[in-house]
Write an enzyme that holds these catalytic residues in place. Structure first.
Site, PDB file in Angstrom:
ATOM      1  N   SER A  89       0.912  -1.226  -0.227  1.00 36.92           N
ATOM      2  CA  SER A  89       0.062   0.030  -0.003  1.00 36.92           C
ATOM      3  C   SER A  89       0.991   1.182  -0.134  1.00 36.92           C
ATOM      4  O   SER A  89       1.844   1.609   1.017  1.00 36.92           O
ATOM      5  CB  SER A  89      -0.815  -0.010   1.222  1.00 36.92           C
ATOM      6  OG  SER A  89      -1.473   1.403   1.452  1.00 36.92           O
TER       7      SER A  89
ATOM      8  N   HIS B 247      -1.502  -1.162  -4.173  1.00 37.13           N
ATOM      9  CA  HIS B 247      -2.888  -0.819  -3.580  1.00 37.13           C
ATOM     10  C   HIS B 247      -2.713   0.636  -3.223  1.00 37.13           C
ATOM     11  O   HIS B 247      -1.612   1.206  -2.672  1.00 37.13           O
ATOM     12  CB  HIS B 247      -2.803  -1.452  -1.984  1.00 37.13           C
ATOM     13  CG  HIS B 247      -3.940  -1.154  -1.545  1.00 37.13           C
ATOM     14  ND1 HIS B 247      -5.264  -1.872  -1.633  1.00 37.13           N
ATOM     15  CD2 HIS B 247      -4.280  -0.655  -0.517  1.00 37.13           C
ATOM     16  CE1 HIS B 247      -6.307  -1.297  -0.737  1.00 37.13           C
ATOM     17  NE2 HIS B 247      -5.355  -0.486  -0.105  1.00 37.13           N
TER      18      HIS B 247
ATOM     19  N   ASP C  36      -4.678   3.861  -2.018  1.00 39.29           N
ATOM     20  CA  ASP C  36      -5.650   4.467  -0.988  1.00 39.29           C
ATOM     21  C   ASP C  36      -6.376   5.797  -1.452  1.00 39.29           C
ATOM     22  O   ASP C  36      -5.629   6.760  -1.110  1.00 39.29           O
ATOM     23  CB  ASP C  36      -4.945   4.315   0.378  1.00 39.29           C
ATOM     24  CG  ASP C  36      -5.002   2.989   0.767  1.00 39.29           C
ATOM     25  OD1 ASP C  36      -5.670   2.085   0.956  1.00 39.29           O
ATOM     26  OD2 ASP C  36      -3.500   2.790   1.270  1.00 39.29           O
TER      27      ASP C  36
ATOM     28  N   MET D 211      -8.664   8.675  -0.490  1.00 35.40           N
ATOM     29  CA  MET D 211      -9.319   9.075   0.563  1.00 35.40           C
ATOM     30  C   MET D 211      -9.836  10.562   0.441  1.00 35.40           C
ATOM     31  O   MET D 211      -9.125  11.463  -0.183  1.00 35.40           O
ATOM     32  CB  MET D 211      -8.322   9.107   1.943  1.00 35.40           C
ATOM     33  CG  MET D 211      -7.807   7.826   2.183  1.00 35.40           C
ATOM     34  SD  MET D 211      -6.844   7.794   3.393  1.00 35.40           S
ATOM     35  CE  MET D 211      -6.109   6.450   3.893  1.00 35.40           C
TER      36      MET D 211
ATOM     37  N   HIS E 264      -8.603   1.418  -3.716  1.00 38.75           N
ATOM     38  CA  HIS E 264      -9.478   1.309  -2.531  1.00 38.75           C
ATOM     39  C   HIS E 264     -10.056   2.743  -2.235  1.00 38.75           C
ATOM     40  O   HIS E 264      -9.493   3.638  -1.662  1.00 38.75           O
ATOM     41  CB  HIS E 264      -8.564   0.781  -1.231  1.00 38.75           C
ATOM     42  CG  HIS E 264      -9.255   0.906  -0.033  1.00 38.75           C
ATOM     43  ND1 HIS E 264      -8.589   0.697   1.214  1.00 38.75           N
ATOM     44  CD2 HIS E 264     -10.475   0.765   0.380  1.00 38.75           C
ATOM     45  CE1 HIS E 264      -9.240   0.536   2.178  1.00 38.75           C
ATOM     46  NE2 HIS E 264     -10.751   0.645   1.777  1.00 38.75           N
TER      47      HIS E 264
ATOM     48  N   MET F 145     -11.952   5.341  -0.393  1.00 39.66           N
ATOM     49  CA  MET F 145     -12.258   5.547   1.033  1.00 39.66           C
ATOM     50  C   MET F 145     -12.998   7.145   0.861  1.00 39.66           C
ATOM     51  O   MET F 145     -12.470   7.952   1.296  1.00 39.66           O
ATOM     52  CB  MET F 145     -11.306   5.585   2.031  1.00 39.66           C
ATOM     53  CG  MET F 145     -11.018   4.218   2.465  1.00 39.66           C
ATOM     54  SD  MET F 145      -9.215   4.020   3.228  1.00 39.66           S
ATOM     55  CE  MET F 145      -8.485   3.868   1.756  1.00 39.66           C
TER      56      MET F 145
ATOM     57  N   MET G 186     -11.321  -5.053   5.915  1.00 43.55           N
ATOM     58  CA  MET G 186     -10.648  -4.146   6.846  1.00 43.55           C
ATOM     59  C   MET G 186     -10.345  -4.789   8.241  1.00 43.55           C
ATOM     60  O   MET G 186     -11.270  -4.867   9.091  1.00 43.55           O
ATOM     61  CB  MET G 186     -11.356  -2.614   6.949  1.00 43.55           C
ATOM     62  CG  MET G 186     -11.550  -1.916   5.548  1.00 43.55           C
ATOM     63  SD  MET G 186     -10.046  -1.898   4.837  1.00 43.55           S
ATOM     64  CE  MET G 186      -9.073  -0.754   5.527  1.00 43.55           C
TER      65      MET G 186
ATOM     66  N   ASP H  14      -6.757  -6.028   4.786  1.00 43.75           N
ATOM     67  CA  ASP H  14      -5.969  -4.634   4.613  1.00 43.75           C
ATOM     68  C   ASP H  14      -6.004  -3.795   5.987  1.00 43.75           C
ATOM     69  O   ASP H  14      -7.133  -3.894   6.718  1.00 43.75           O
ATOM     70  CB  ASP H  14      -6.915  -3.442   3.602  1.00 43.75           C
ATOM     71  CG  ASP H  14      -5.980  -2.046   3.471  1.00 43.75           C
ATOM     72  OD1 ASP H  14      -4.855  -2.110   4.093  1.00 43.75           O
ATOM     73  OD2 ASP H  14      -6.781  -1.408   2.965  1.00 43.75           O
TER      74      ASP H  14
HETATM   75  C1  DX5 Z   1      -6.014   2.423   5.654  1.00 47.53           C
HETATM   76  C2  DX5 Z   1      -5.535   1.760   4.223  1.00 47.53           C
HETATM   77  C3  DX5 Z   1      -4.564   0.933   4.227  1.00 47.53           C
HETATM   78  C4  DX5 Z   1      -3.039   1.120   4.581  1.00 47.53           C
HETATM   79  C5  DX5 Z   1      -2.661  -0.011   5.723  1.00 47.53           C
HETATM   80  O1  DX5 Z   1      -7.019   2.933   5.915  1.00 47.53           O
HETATM   81  O2  DX5 Z   1      -6.451   1.274   3.614  1.00 47.53           O
HETATM   82  O3  DX5 Z   1      -4.269   0.490   2.758  1.00 47.53           O
HETATM   83  O4  DX5 Z   1      -2.178   1.667   4.102  1.00 47.53           O
HETATM   84  O5  DX5 Z   1      -1.596   0.424   6.334  1.00 47.53           O
HETATM   85  P1  DX5 Z   1      -0.803  -0.715   6.956  1.00 47.53           P
HETATM   86  O6  DX5 Z   1      -0.196  -1.736   6.537  1.00 47.53           O
HETATM   87  O7  DX5 Z   1       0.411  -0.110   7.947  1.00 47.53           O
HETATM   88  O8  DX5 Z   1      -1.901  -0.919   8.368  1.00 47.53           O
HETATM   89 ZN    ZN Z   2      -6.355   0.433   1.610  1.00 44.37          ZN
END
Ligand code: DX5
Ligand code: ZN
Length: 223
Positions: free
Chosen positions: A10, A35, A37, A39, A68, A70, A139, A175
């Site tokens: 990620s 991956h 993210d 947001m 992903h 969010m 999650m 994740d």
């Molecule tokens: C959190 C993200 C993850 C994040 C995970 O909301 O969706 O993808 O990068 O990070 P780690 O592996 O550090 O928990």
């Molecule tokens: Zn994620």
């Protein structure tokens, strides 16, 4: 147990000033997916990047991109992310008023469609939609930040999801808090794609960190 476990670094925990180098490092170490993210500072209290940055990453990446979302309103992003070069998208069940339509839109745009479930969201929310998805993103932290502590109840949730899926071809991704300690139990529980941010990018040696994670996952998978 399932075939080879896939590792998806990620980029949230990568050095944002050197993303192309970070991608090259994890690809050299055998990353299976990247991956991303996205947001919006609304669904989660953090803000990252959108389609223009994703397109720039797609131009240097050689492995598939896993987005992903969010965000409170994922629908307007779907086409832009397909155009940017993303191969699969997970939307949060908590954000979709018309989940079936959103997932159909992702598949119509030529991508794999996935549903992400927050730690408090039940597997029953998948009951009517399993025939319309390619993967489930469990999650194991509350979304928004890297480096949070793993929530252990995710293991049981994955075991139950495995049973629910049965013979259907649906990938289980996980994740949050994936590290060499949790990777084995997660793989043994039935997770096939492990997403890891801080466990990889928090290490000075990305290659060693990814290899260690893969070994731990593979041991769990074979147990
Ligand atoms: C959190 C993200 C993850 C994040 C995970 O909301 O969706 O993808 O990068 O990070 P780690 O592996 O550090 O928990
Ligand atoms: Zn994620």
């Amino acid at each position: 147990m399932s075939a080879r476990i896939r590792i998806a670094p990620s980029l949230l925990s990568a050095d944002f000033a050197r993303l192309a180098d970070e991608i090259a490092a994890v690809e050299a170490a055998g990353a299976d997916l990247l991956h991303l993210d996205l947001m919006d500072g609304h669904f989660v209290p953090n803000l990252t990047f959108g389609p223009p940055v994703v397109a720039a990453l797609a131009a240097v990446a050689t492995v598939p991109l896993d987005a992903h979302l969010m965000v409170t309103d994922p629908d307007p992003l779907v086409t832009a992310l397909a155009d940017a070069g993303v191969q699969r998208i997970a939307v949060h069940v908590e954000t979709c008023r018309h989940l079936h339509r959103t997932l159909a839109g992702i598949r119509d745009a030529g991508m794999e469609a996935g549903v992400a479930l927050n730690p408090a969201s039940p597997l029953t929310s998948l009951d009517e939609i399993l025939g319309n998805i390619d993967f489930v993103l469990i999650m194991s932290v509350n979304p928004g930040f890297g480096g949070q502590a793993f929530i252990p109840s995710a293991l049981n949730k994955i075991r139950r999801l495995r049973r629910l899926i049965g013979e259907q071809k649906i990938d289980i991704s996980v994740d949050g808090g994936v590290d060499p300690e949790t990777a084995g139990p997660l793989a043994a529980a039935g997770a096939a794609t492990l997403i890891a941010g801080s466990a990889i990018f928090g290490s000075d040696d990305r290659e060693r960190a990814l290899t260690e994670l893969r070994r731990a996952a593979q041991r769990g998978n074979e147990s």
